[in-house]
Design a protein around this motif. Structure first.
Motif, PDB file in Angstrom:
ATOM      1  N   GLN A  10       0.820  -1.212   0.000  1.00  0.00           N
ATOM      2  CA  GLN A  10       0.000   0.000   0.000  1.00  0.00           C
ATOM      3  C   GLN A  10       0.852   1.258   0.000  1.00  0.00           C
ATOM      4  O   GLN A  10       0.483   2.260  -0.598  1.00  0.00           O
ATOM      5  CB  GLN A  10      -0.940  -0.011   1.216  1.00  0.00           C
ATOM      6  CG  GLN A  10      -1.907  -1.176   1.154  1.00  0.00           C
ATOM      7  CD  GLN A  10      -2.916  -1.145   2.283  1.00  0.00           C
ATOM      8  OE1 GLN A  10      -3.681  -0.210   2.427  1.00  0.00           O
ATOM      9  NE2 GLN A  10      -2.900  -2.185   3.102  1.00  0.00           N
ATOM     10  N   LEU A  11       2.006   1.197   0.660  1.00  0.00           N
ATOM     11  CA  LEU A  11       2.882   2.365   0.680  1.00  0.00           C
ATOM     12  C   LEU A  11       3.473   2.642  -0.700  1.00  0.00           C
ATOM     13  O   LEU A  11       3.600   3.787  -1.113  1.00  0.00           O
ATOM     14  CB  LEU A  11       4.021   2.146   1.680  1.00  0.00           C
ATOM     15  CG  LEU A  11       3.717   2.450   3.148  1.00  0.00           C
ATOM     16  CD1 LEU A  11       4.795   1.854   4.033  1.00  0.00           C
ATOM     17  CD2 LEU A  11       3.631   3.948   3.373  1.00  0.00           C
ATOM     18  N   THR A  12       3.821   1.571  -1.412  1.00  0.00           N
ATOM     19  CA  THR A  12       4.579   1.754  -2.647  1.00  0.00           C
ATOM     20  C   THR A  12       3.697   1.951  -3.877  1.00  0.00           C
ATOM     21  O   THR A  12       4.157   2.469  -4.893  1.00  0.00           O
ATOM     22  CB  THR A  12       5.493   0.541  -2.916  1.00  0.00           C
ATOM     23  OG1 THR A  12       4.682  -0.643  -2.851  1.00  0.00           O
ATOM     24  CG2 THR A  12       6.594   0.446  -1.897  1.00  0.00           C
ATOM     25  N   GLU A  13       2.428   1.568  -3.780  1.00  0.00           N
ATOM     26  CA  GLU A  13       1.548   1.574  -4.958  1.00  0.00           C
ATOM     27  C   GLU A  13       1.559   2.939  -5.679  1.00  0.00           C
ATOM     28  O   GLU A  13       1.798   3.016  -6.885  1.00  0.00           O
ATOM     29  CB  GLU A  13       0.124   1.224  -4.536  1.00  0.00           C
ATOM     30  CG  GLU A  13      -0.824   1.097  -5.708  1.00  0.00           C
ATOM     31  CD  GLU A  13      -2.272   0.966  -5.254  1.00  0.00           C
ATOM     32  OE1 GLU A  13      -2.526   0.980  -4.033  1.00  0.00           O
ATOM     33  OE2 GLU A  13      -3.140   0.868  -6.132  1.00  0.00           O
ATOM     34  N   GLY A  14       1.343   4.004  -4.902  1.00  0.00           N
ATOM     35  CA  GLY A  14       1.253   5.325  -5.509  1.00  0.00           C
ATOM     36  C   GLY A  14       2.546   5.743  -6.175  1.00  0.00           C
ATOM     37  O   GLY A  14       2.549   6.280  -7.281  1.00  0.00           O
ATOM     38  N   GLU A  26      13.103   0.321  -5.404  1.00  0.00           N
ATOM     39  CA  GLU A  26      13.324   1.729  -5.060  1.00  0.00           C
ATOM     40  C   GLU A  26      12.203   2.241  -4.167  1.00  0.00           C
ATOM     41  O   GLU A  26      12.442   2.929  -3.176  1.00  0.00           O
ATOM     42  CB  GLU A  26      13.339   2.567  -6.349  1.00  0.00           C
ATOM     43  CG  GLU A  26      14.702   3.060  -6.769  1.00  0.00           C
ATOM     44  CD  GLU A  26      14.593   3.797  -8.092  1.00  0.00           C
ATOM     45  OE1 GLU A  26      14.567   5.033  -8.066  1.00  0.00           O
ATOM     46  OE2 GLU A  26      14.510   3.110  -9.146  1.00  0.00           O
ATOM     47  N   ALA A  27      10.966   1.907  -4.568  1.00  0.00           N
ATOM     48  CA  ALA A  27       9.812   2.365  -3.807  1.00  0.00           C
ATOM     49  C   ALA A  27       9.843   1.790  -2.393  1.00  0.00           C
ATOM     50  O   ALA A  27       9.513   2.465  -1.418  1.00  0.00           O
ATOM     51  CB  ALA A  27       8.523   1.974  -4.526  1.00  0.00           C
ATOM     52  N   ARG A  28      10.269   0.532  -2.260  1.00  0.00           N
ATOM     53  CA  ARG A  28      10.320  -0.077  -0.926  1.00  0.00           C
ATOM     54  C   ARG A  28      11.403   0.579  -0.069  1.00  0.00           C
ATOM     55  O   ARG A  28      11.242   0.720   1.141  1.00  0.00           O
ATOM     56  CB  ARG A  28      10.549  -1.594  -1.024  1.00  0.00           C
ATOM     57  CG  ARG A  28       9.336  -2.334  -1.535  1.00  0.00           C
ATOM     58  CD  ARG A  28       9.552  -3.831  -1.528  1.00  0.00           C
ATOM     59  NE  ARG A  28       9.095  -4.476  -0.302  1.00  0.00           N
ATOM     60  CZ  ARG A  28       7.830  -4.839  -0.077  1.00  0.00           C
ATOM     61  NH1 ARG A  28       6.909  -4.614  -0.975  1.00  0.00           N
ATOM     62  NH2 ARG A  28       7.491  -5.436   1.044  1.00  0.00           N
ATOM     63  N   MET A  86       5.047   9.723   0.526  1.00  0.00           N
ATOM     64  CA  MET A  86       5.833   8.885  -0.384  1.00  0.00           C
ATOM     65  C   MET A  86       6.338   9.635  -1.621  1.00  0.00           C
ATOM     66  O   MET A  86       7.479   9.493  -2.023  1.00  0.00           O
ATOM     67  CB  MET A  86       5.007   7.668  -0.839  1.00  0.00           C
ATOM     68  CG  MET A  86       4.993   6.519   0.153  1.00  0.00           C
ATOM     69  SD  MET A  86       6.605   5.784   0.470  1.00  0.00           S
ATOM     70  CE  MET A  86       6.860   4.850  -1.028  1.00  0.00           C
ATOM     71  N   CYS A  87       5.477  10.417  -2.250  1.00  0.00           N
ATOM     72  CA  CYS A  87       5.881  11.080  -3.490  1.00  0.00           C
ATOM     73  C   CYS A  87       6.391  12.496  -3.263  1.00  0.00           C
ATOM     74  O   CYS A  87       6.566  13.255  -4.218  1.00  0.00           O
ATOM     75  CB  CYS A  87       4.729  11.101  -4.482  1.00  0.00           C
ATOM     76  SG  CYS A  87       4.220   9.458  -4.977  1.00  0.00           S
ATOM     77  N   GLY A  88       6.600  12.870  -2.003  1.00  0.00           N
ATOM     78  CA  GLY A  88       7.065  14.212  -1.704  1.00  0.00           C
ATOM     79  C   GLY A  88       6.086  15.291  -2.133  1.00  0.00           C
ATOM     80  O   GLY A  88       6.415  16.152  -2.948  1.00  0.00           O
TER      81      GLY A  88
END
Lengths: 326, 332
Positions: B112-116, B127-129, B170-172
């Protein structure tokens, strides 16, 4: 035992067996761990602590809804077991948090408030109506709402109905479990004012459970702080709010956000998270989060130390242990 | 300086059985980069729908309109859903009240954290993790890497809310809208999370819109405050102005309702604002607060404008500033 004590808990422990999954068997959870507490006539005892600390279990035990695993509860000097539920219900009544779920949506206000009279066979239908009208006046509800159903009322009005229902049997003790938490600020103050007035008028004794510490500070005369099933500090409200002794009590009070824009968000001196109550830490259960913990704290369980006019359950405030250490 | 977010006359209308519900009736404000605006009000005042309107997350039946809703130079009112979806999570993100219901119980925290981020920034899963683990540590979660494989039910309420905050970062994003993010939490956790959010804001420089009914929280974190009542702002100003020199009768009433340790006498009666919020179906006739206001007069029959009461301070009331400042609520 003195006459001015309404309720007394001595060494009350309540253990729930928690299932650990299909093959895991059960593990004991000590919701209340040897609690000794007195509720004196006419006082407002505030009970505070984080969720899961056992506040609501304590309320249930006092209402006779849960039986303590060990220990005794005395109501006006008489042990709980000697009387039936109705005897207790005439003396102790609850007000719950959520007036949306604690009132039967299919009953009218009249039916809700008269139910206790019916259950206890007090009076007859003609006197019930008079009683209900009196109660509506007392809690500040207009008479025209007598045949309304809870769904037609606002949250504040519903909580007034819940208060009227609690008071119709003229109890001496009212257990208020988060009575204003579900209400808006402007309604919360009205309900608190009502509770303060009713206490003066009827000489009620309150056990006031809340996580809103500013509200507890306002209404309570004495405060007990709970942590993981134990009362870790108990003292008159003014003393505890001005100078808390237990490190947990002081961390809890530090986190009150008073509406003062000159102050930032406080840095609460509290490590880690609330421990798993099924697997509590050794010794003093607060030691993993305590900023002043010593080696002794993880080894030895502290016992309540009298600090008149109250007590603290902490090695730091135990003169004998401090003497040994130095 | 061009504000990050400029809202002019935002309205939300929802058709209901008996007419048109108007929960947001023309609100305007500007928000600079790095600033915190608190919208404070009681339930039903329209504060949550305001946040959903800003995010373009209103239910389908609701209609959003206004003069403009400019975010980073772009008017969001004219955007198609596909374009909005590009912004959401990337440039603006939201933290909801209930971490219990806003996390999906069937997916791990890591998913759920990395999806976006994977979707918006086309980065690799690894990278997302890494970013997710980094942010989980930032929000004070220990053993962050191992948490990624856990499910929401394995975390406590406070931890879940921290996960929600990490997710919003997550995406700043440049803007975070938080709708009652700490209401469901214990006070000690609340203080920790608020402090952490302020620190993250100082570090990453995002603007925040913070929606709450808790005046204690508002006082401690807001740069600017908007007091909302019956779908409109009735008073706006800096935190200092609202708490030290409240002007609107509603603001004054609210402040008199809360016990202030050290100021309010213990056990004394608190102030109260009697009456109930007016129905917002088919709009409000005149001043929305008139039915509860101790100072109402004939002129309150038509809705007053939000007028200046000093630099950055405005109030929606027919009375002049001195009369309002001297007004006292009687204890109910």
């Amino acid at each position: 035992m003195s006459d001015d004590i309404a309720l007394e808990l001595s060494d009350v422990t309540k253990i729930y067996q928690i299932s650990q999954g299909m093959f895991g068997g059960t593990k004991p959870l000590r919701a209340l761990d040897k609690i000794s507490l007195q509720l004196r006539k006419g006082e407002v005892l505030g009970l505070v602590g984080e969720s899961g600390c056992g506040k609501s279990t304590l309320a249930k035990v006092l209402l006779g809804l849960e039986k303590p695993t060990t220990g005794n509860v005395r109501v006006y000097g008489q042990p709980f077991g000697t009387h039936d539920r109705r005897w207790i219900a005439r003396r102790i009544q609850p007000i719950f948090q959520d007036p949306y779920s604690s009132l039967n949506p299919r009953k009218s206000v009249r039916e809700i408030i008269t139910l206790p009279l019916k259950v206890h066979s007090v009076g007859d239908s003609s006197s019930w109506d008079k009683e209900v009208a009196k109660m509506l006046d007392l809690v500040g509800l207009p008479q025209r709402l007598i045949d309304a159903s809870p769904s037609q009322m606002s949250g504040g009005q519903r909580q007034r109905v819940a208060i009227a229902r609690a008071l119709i049997m003229r109890p001496e003790v009212v257990i208020c479990d988060e009575p204003t938490s579900a209400l808006d600020v402007s309604v919360q103050s009205q309900v608190l004012n009502l509770l303060i007035d009713l206490r003066d008028e009827l000489g009620l004794t309150y056990l006031f459970i809340s996580h809103n510490l500013a509200v507890v500070e306002h209404i309570a005369t004495r405060v007990a702080v709970m942590y993981l099933g134990r009362v870790i500090e108990q003292a008159p409200a003014a003393r505890i709010f001005d100078a808390p002794k237990h490190p947990y009590a002081s961390a809890l009070l530090d986190s009150i956000l008073t509406p003062d824009p000159a102050l930032g968000v406080p840095d609460v001196n509290l490590d880690g998270t609330f421990p798993n109550p099924v697997d509590p830490p050794s010794g003093c259960t607060f030691h993993p989060r305590c900023p002043s913990a010593t080696a002794l704290c993880s080894a030895k369980r502290p016992e309540p130390v009298e600090q008149a006019p109250g007590f603290v359950t902490c090695h730091l405030h135990d003169p004998e242990i401090q003497k040994e250490l130095t | 300086m061009e504000p990050l977010l400029s809202v002019k006359n935002l309205r939300v209308e929802i058709p209901v059985g008996t007419g048109m519900l108007k929960p947001v009736r023309g609100i305007s404000f500007d928000l600079q980069k790095g600033e915190t605006l608190c919208i404070v009000g009681e339930s039903g005042c329209g504060k949550s729908l305001t946040s959903l309107a800003l995010m373009g997350l209103l239910p389908k039946v609701a209609r959003r309109s206004g003069d403009h809703l400019r975010f980073a130079g772009q008017d969001l009112l004219g955007l198609k859903e596909r374009q909005m979806a590009k912004l959401r999570g990337q440039d603006m993100s939201m933290i909801f009240q209930e971490p219990m219901t806003s996390l999906n119980p069937a997916y791990t925290i890591g998913d759920q954290l990395t999806e976006g981020m994977i979707r918006h920034q086309r980065v690799s899963r690894a990278e997302a993790r890494d970013r997710a683990a980094f942010l989980l540590e930032k929000v004070g979660i220990t053993a962050a890497a191992s948490r990624l494989t856990q499910y929401p039910h394995q975390l406590s309420g406070g931890l879940r809310q921290r996960v929600m905050i990490a997710m919003s970062l997550m995406c700043g994003p440049d803007l975070i809208i938080a709708d009652e993010p700490t209401t469901a939490l214990d006070v000690t956790i609340q203080a920790k999370i608020l402090r952490m959010m302020k620190n993250l804001q100082a570090e990453f420089g995002m603007a925040m819109i913070f929606i709450t009914h808790d005046l204690g929280v508002v006082a401690r974190i807001a740069d600017k405050i908007a007091v909302m009542y019956a779908g409109a702002f009735v008073e706006t100003g800096t935190a200092q102005q609202i708490f030290d020199a409240p002007t609107h009768p509603y603001t004054k009433g609210l402040l008199s309702c809360i016990p202030v340790p050290g100021k309010t006498e213990r056990g004394a009666r608190l102030g109260a604002v009697p009456g109930v919020v007016p129905s917002l179906i088919n709009g409000v006739e005149g001043c929305g607060f008139a039915s509860r206001c101790p100072m109402r007069q004939a002129a309150c029959g038509s809705e007053p404008d939000l007028t200046d009461r000093g630099a950055e301070h405005s109030c929606r009331c027919v009375h002049d500033t001195d009369t309002l400042r001297n007004m006292e609520w009687e204890a109910a």
